[in-house]
Design a protein around this motif. Structure first.
Motif, PDB file in Angstrom:
ATOM      1  N   VAL A   1       1.036  -1.025   0.002  1.00 26.90           N
ATOM      2  CA  VAL A   1       0.001   0.002   0.188  1.00 26.90           C
ATOM      3  C   VAL A   1       0.925   1.070   0.153  1.00 26.90           C
ATOM      4  N   TYR A   2       2.155   1.180  -0.211  1.00 29.38           N
ATOM      5  CA  TYR A   2       2.900   2.286  -0.694  1.00 29.38           C
ATOM      6  C   TYR A   2       3.671   2.323  -1.986  1.00 29.38           C
ATOM      7  N   GLY A   3       4.097   3.290  -2.342  1.00 34.97           N
ATOM      8  CA  GLY A   3       4.914   3.480  -3.599  1.00 34.97           C
ATOM      9  C   GLY A   3       5.538   4.753  -3.654  1.00 34.97           C
ATOM     10  N   PHE A   4       6.171   5.056  -4.840  1.00 38.23           N
ATOM     11  CA  PHE A   4       7.140   6.232  -5.021  1.00 38.23           C
ATOM     12  C   PHE A   4       6.601   6.758  -6.282  1.00 38.23           C
ATOM     13  N   PRO A   5       6.449   8.136  -6.502  1.00 38.55           N
ATOM     14  CA  PRO A   5       6.039   8.859  -7.690  1.00 38.55           C
ATOM     15  C   PRO A   5       7.279   9.101  -8.550  1.00 38.55           C
ATOM     16  N   ALA A   6       7.520   8.152  -9.209  1.00 35.72           N
ATOM     17  CA  ALA A   6       8.945   8.357 -10.149  1.00 35.72           C
ATOM     18  C   ALA A   6       8.557   7.847 -11.422  1.00 35.72           C
TER      19      ALA A   6
ATOM     20  N   SER B   1      26.368  19.061 -11.706  1.00 40.13           N
ATOM     21  CA  SER B   1      26.836  20.819 -11.545  1.00 40.13           C
ATOM     22  C   SER B   1      27.374  20.818 -10.290  1.00 40.13           C
ATOM     23  N   PHE B   2      27.036  20.023  -9.217  1.00 44.91           N
ATOM     24  CA  PHE B   2      27.330  20.659  -7.882  1.00 44.91           C
ATOM     25  C   PHE B   2      28.369  19.837  -7.289  1.00 44.91           C
ATOM     26  N   GLY B   3      28.220  18.340  -7.666  1.00 45.33           N
ATOM     27  CA  GLY B   3      29.000  17.319  -6.834  1.00 45.33           C
ATOM     28  C   GLY B   3      28.499  15.953  -7.353  1.00 45.33           C
ATOM     29  N   VAL B   4      28.675  14.999  -6.693  1.00 49.69           N
ATOM     30  CA  VAL B   4      28.249  13.656  -6.873  1.00 49.69           C
ATOM     31  C   VAL B   4      27.258  13.032  -5.718  1.00 49.69           C
ATOM     32  N   ILE B   5      25.983  12.820  -6.174  1.00 53.03           N
ATOM     33  CA  ILE B   5      25.200  12.565  -5.685  1.00 53.03           C
ATOM     34  C   ILE B   5      25.303  11.109  -5.077  1.00 53.03           C
ATOM     35  N   LEU B   6      25.217  10.835  -3.695  1.00 50.81           N
ATOM     36  CA  LEU B   6      25.305   9.506  -3.238  1.00 50.81           C
ATOM     37  C   LEU B   6      24.209   8.747  -2.845  1.00 50.81           C
ATOM     38  N   ALA B   7      23.172   9.516  -2.483  1.00 47.41           N
ATOM     39  CA  ALA B   7      21.700   8.846  -1.938  1.00 47.41           C
ATOM     40  C   ALA B   7      20.878  10.071  -1.778  1.00 47.41           C
ATOM     41  N   PHE B   8      19.505   9.442  -1.872  1.00 46.20           N
ATOM     42  CA  PHE B   8      18.560  10.433  -1.609  1.00 46.20           C
ATOM     43  C   PHE B   8      17.627   9.618  -0.311  1.00 46.20           C
ATOM     44  N   ASN B   9      17.217  10.632   0.478  1.00 38.97           N
ATOM     45  CA  ASN B   9      16.130   9.893   1.568  1.00 38.97           C
ATOM     46  C   ASN B   9      14.874  10.494   0.969  1.00 38.97           C
ATOM     47  N   ILE B  10      14.044   9.482   0.571  1.00 38.46           N
ATOM     48  CA  ILE B  10      12.585   9.793   0.107  1.00 38.46           C
ATOM     49  C   ILE B  10      11.580   9.430   1.066  1.00 38.46           C
ATOM     50  N   LYS B  11      10.372   9.972   0.766  1.00 37.68           N
ATOM     51  CA  LYS B  11       9.200   9.803   1.894  1.00 37.68           C
ATOM     52  C   LYS B  11       8.427   8.815   0.607  1.00 37.68           C
ATOM     53  N   LEU B  12       7.870   7.773   0.925  1.00 42.22           N
ATOM     54  CA  LEU B  12       6.659   7.268   0.383  1.00 42.22           C
ATOM     55  C   LEU B  12       5.482   7.552   0.147  1.00 42.22           C
ATOM     56  N   VAL B  13       4.628   7.236  -0.816  1.00 40.01           N
ATOM     57  CA  VAL B  13       3.138   7.682  -0.796  1.00 40.01           C
ATOM     58  C   VAL B  13       2.318   6.667  -0.558  1.00 40.01           C
ATOM     59  N   ASP B  14       1.020   6.907  -0.301  1.00 39.93           N
ATOM     60  CA  ASP B  14       0.160   5.857  -0.363  1.00 39.93           C
ATOM     61  C   ASP B  14      -0.460   5.489  -1.657  1.00 39.93           C
ATOM     62  N   VAL B  15      -0.752   4.176  -1.911  1.00 42.25           N
ATOM     63  CA  VAL B  15      -1.324   3.694  -3.097  1.00 42.25           C
ATOM     64  C   VAL B  15      -2.512   2.807  -2.512  1.00 42.25           C
ATOM     65  N   PRO B  16      -3.522   2.487  -3.349  1.00 44.74           N
ATOM     66  CA  PRO B  16      -4.657   1.554  -3.019  1.00 44.74           C
ATOM     67  C   PRO B  16      -4.074   0.385  -3.491  1.00 44.74           C
ATOM     68  N   GLU B  17      -4.726  -0.547  -2.613  1.00 49.28           N
ATOM     69  CA  GLU B  17      -4.495  -1.983  -2.967  1.00 49.28           C
ATOM     70  C   GLU B  17      -4.754  -2.589  -4.455  1.00 49.28           C
ATOM     71  N   THR B  18      -5.764  -1.537  -5.138  1.00 42.60           N
ATOM     72  CA  THR B  18      -6.326  -1.826  -6.327  1.00 42.60           C
ATOM     73  C   THR B  18      -6.165  -0.559  -7.127  1.00 42.60           C
ATOM     74  N   VAL B  19      -5.502  -0.656  -8.353  1.00 48.93           N
ATOM     75  CA  VAL B  19      -5.430   0.450  -9.110  1.00 48.93           C
ATOM     76  C   VAL B  19      -6.083  -0.022 -10.721  1.00 48.93           C
ATOM     77  N   THR B  20      -6.256   0.947 -11.394  1.00 45.75           N
ATOM     78  CA  THR B  20      -6.697   0.473 -12.776  1.00 45.75           C
ATOM     79  C   THR B  20      -6.030   1.174 -13.986  1.00 45.75           C
ATOM     80  N   VAL B  21      -5.910   0.290 -15.013  1.00 44.13           N
ATOM     81  CA  VAL B  21      -5.063   0.934 -16.100  1.00 44.13           C
ATOM     82  C   VAL B  21      -5.787   0.603 -17.294  1.00 44.13           C
ATOM     83  N   PHE B  22      -5.470   1.516 -18.426  1.00 40.07           N
ATOM     84  CA  PHE B  22      -6.234   1.322 -19.799  1.00 40.07           C
ATOM     85  C   PHE B  22      -5.650   1.878 -20.708  1.00 40.07           C
ATOM     86  N   LYS B  23      -5.590   1.090 -21.952  1.00 42.60           N
ATOM     87  CA  LYS B  23      -5.030   1.899 -23.203  1.00 42.60           C
ATOM     88  C   LYS B  23      -6.048   1.922 -24.412  1.00 42.60           C
ATOM     89  N   LEU B  24      -6.055   3.030 -24.918  1.00 44.13           N
ATOM     90  CA  LEU B  24      -7.062   3.106 -25.817  1.00 44.13           C
ATOM     91  C   LEU B  24      -6.571   3.870 -27.322  1.00 44.13           C
TER      92      LEU B  24
END
Length: 567
Positions: free
Chosen positions: A168-173, A237-260
């Protein structure tokens, strides 16, 4: 008396020799000096030679090509790095920055390779690559729904590890699982939850970076200005990124997809016209991406559109929603598929039904092709007359396509100055221009790029102006490049990518990297280079002069060896 050659006048000859005889660039002197420097700054038990590859190493080409995702930058004429460094620890990264700077070679940083213009692994000057693929640990804390993810991890690995811990968690990427986290997040990556949750950088709460002095800094140590800059301003441009600390987001147990899919003969123009007003304003849980392509069907040239959608909810909610908001689309229950969030990630990545999520751990499941991408932002809907005119032009060109990505929702709620990414409220959708081709060679490259540039030109009256904005993670060197690392050169592309935020990025750069060690063709310039150029027109900027003096013994050896080889 004839004056001696100055360093600038040697550069053209050096570049010719370097490109013709790149294998000699990794001379023993450079390689041994670099390895010795790393040894003095690393743990004595580290086998440094195992993480440094010169051209004479049998696996050099394998390591180089492993994360090249655009075949345009994998030809015999493409400049190759003198050395590739593949750090295993954060201290290796720190040492690599210090040693590259001391020896005087440019350092390009690669964390995945989905770099449309190859600036993370190509340079017209002798350079090293710092390839972060070994640094890909992912540590999830479900107590506060946070994740420390290293920059060499892929989005697919991140999604899989989240799924292992929670349904029930995901990440918006992004939707492509082989994209590297470091470049994606630092360039303000987005995905199919952008309308619900905004960008990846909107959920970064901490980070670790190696600065130009080799210091390892977290948010507190780097300060809020640098922390702001690397959340959308591009980390390289500023350095070498080693890691990010990110916060997860809520996702429902059921999602829907479609392609038309629709063609011009199936009311595509009406659908696109209505999509422009619906997609950015409908329920925030719904994201509808639209692909627009010229095709030939039954020997007739036409336009085909494909709408791919993710709805954070069930089919019984999305069908009536679009029946009211978007009847032109004609969505019915049979068009839709309910699934889990992780299954939707597989669906968007074009994996078949029933595919195991473990495929997301495959870092090499990517077909490399020749490609060119460009971008734009649209603030007012394109009229039906405008669309019909556009179809004629696209059918004439035959090959380039468009991808429309809707904004609105959460994107309207975040200030354009909260992160370097400014394209928030007021933008209806973003356009990606896309062309792929199979044939190798200069003529094929020139032809395909000309086609997509013509389509980009045709769109001028429909898109943002003053500046004509663009998206950093759809890197496009046609916008402008810096040859002298000057403020004025940087401003051309900087204002397209960052609008008014460019000036603050320059201020940050001036403080953290005043001698411009971290640079590429479209990096953020420091103001000190501008001041130097204005005062010393025609002279070498201080960072270049410093690098030249340090590397002169090595590059002269390379030059004379190369000339001897040519003779």
């Amino acid at each position: 008396m004839t004056p001696p050659l100055s360093p600038p006048s040697l550069l053209p000859l050096l570049l010719v020799a370097f490109n013709i005889c790149f294998s000699l660039a990794a001379s023993n002197s450079v390689y041994e000096s670099f390895v010795q420097c790393l040894k003095t700054r690393s743990n004595s038990s580290d086998n440094i030679s195992d993480i440094v590859y010169s051209h004479s190493n049998a696996t050099y080409e394998t390591v180089l090509e492993q994360y090249i995702r655009n075949a345009r930058f994998n030809t015999s004429s493409t400049p190759k790095p003198v050395i590739i460094i593949t750090p295993l620890t954060e201290s290796h990264v720190s040492a690599a920055v210090i040693c590259s700077n001391n020896i005087g070679f440019q350092l390009r940083i690669r964390s995945g390779g989905h770099d449309f213009e190859g600036v993370s692994y190509v340079s017209d000057q002798p350079f090293f690559i710092l390839d972060m693929f070994n640094l890909r640990s992912i540590s999830i804390n479900m107590a506060d729904q946070s994740v420390w993810v290293q920059s060499g991890a892929t989005l697919g690995e991140l999604y899989y590890r989240i799924w292992e811990k929670s349904k029930v968690y995901g990440f918006p990427a992004g939707v492509c699982p082989t994209v590297g986290v470091g470049g994606h997040i630092s360039g303000a990556g987005y995905g199919n939850m952008v309308r619900k949750y905004g960008l990846s950088v909107d959920h970064v709460v901490d980070a670790k970076i190696v600065d130009v002095n080799g210091n390892i800094l977290d948010r507190k140590a780097m300060g809020e200005d640098l922390f702001w800059a690397i959340r959308g301003g591009g980390g390289a441009s500023f350095g070498v990124i080693l890691a990010f600390n990110i916060k997860l987001v809520d996702v429902p147990e059921t999602v829907t997809v479609f392609k038309l899919e629709r063609t011009l003969e199936q009311n595509a123009t009406d659908v696109i016209y209505k999509w422009q007003s619906v997609a950015p304003t409908t329920d925030d849980n719904l994201f509808m991406r639209m692909l627009v392509q010229p095709v030939t069907l039954n020997k007739q040239k036409t336009i085909k559109i494909s709408i791919m959608a993710l709805y954070l909810g069930d089919v019984n909610s999305v069908v009536p929603l679009l029946a009211e908001d978007f009847p032109e689309l004609g969505l019915v229950t049979e068009d839709c598929f309910e699934m889990s969030w992780i299954e939707s990630a597989l669906w968007w990545a074009s994996f078949g039904k029933g595919t195991s999520p473990t495929v997301l751990l495959d870092r090499e499941s990517y077909h490399v092709k020749f490609m060119k991408r460009k971008s734009d932002y649209v603030k007012t809907p394109i009229s039906k007359d405008g669309l019909q005119w556009l179809w004629k032009k696209m059918i004439e060109l035959e090959e380039p396509g468009l991808v429309f990505n809707p904004y609105g929702g959460k994107m309207n709620e975040i200030k354009e100055t909260d992160t370097p990414f400014p394209h928030r409220a007021g933008n209806l959708f973003k356009i990606q221009y896309s062309i792929n081709w199979k044939d190798m060679g200069i003529e094929a490259d020139k032809r395909s790029r000309s086609l997509v540039n013509r389509l980009h030109s045709y769109m001028t009256s429909f898109v943002s102006k003053n500046p004509r904005s663009a998206y950093l993670n759809y890197r496009d060197l046609d916008i402008g490049i810096t040859k002298n690392w000057s403020y004025q050169e940087g401003k051309v592309y900087g204002e397209s990518y960052f609008n008014g935020n460019f000036e603050r990025l320059v201020d940050v750069k001036t403080v953290v990297d005043p001698h411009n060690f971290f640079r590429n063709e479209q990096s953020i310039p420091p103001r000190t280079i501008k001041a130097w150029n204005e005062k010393n027109e025609g002279s070498i900027p201080p960072s270049t002069s410093k690098a030249w003096n340090k590397s002169k013994p090595y590059v002269m050896i390379i030059l004379f060896m190369a000339i001897g080889h040519i003779i």
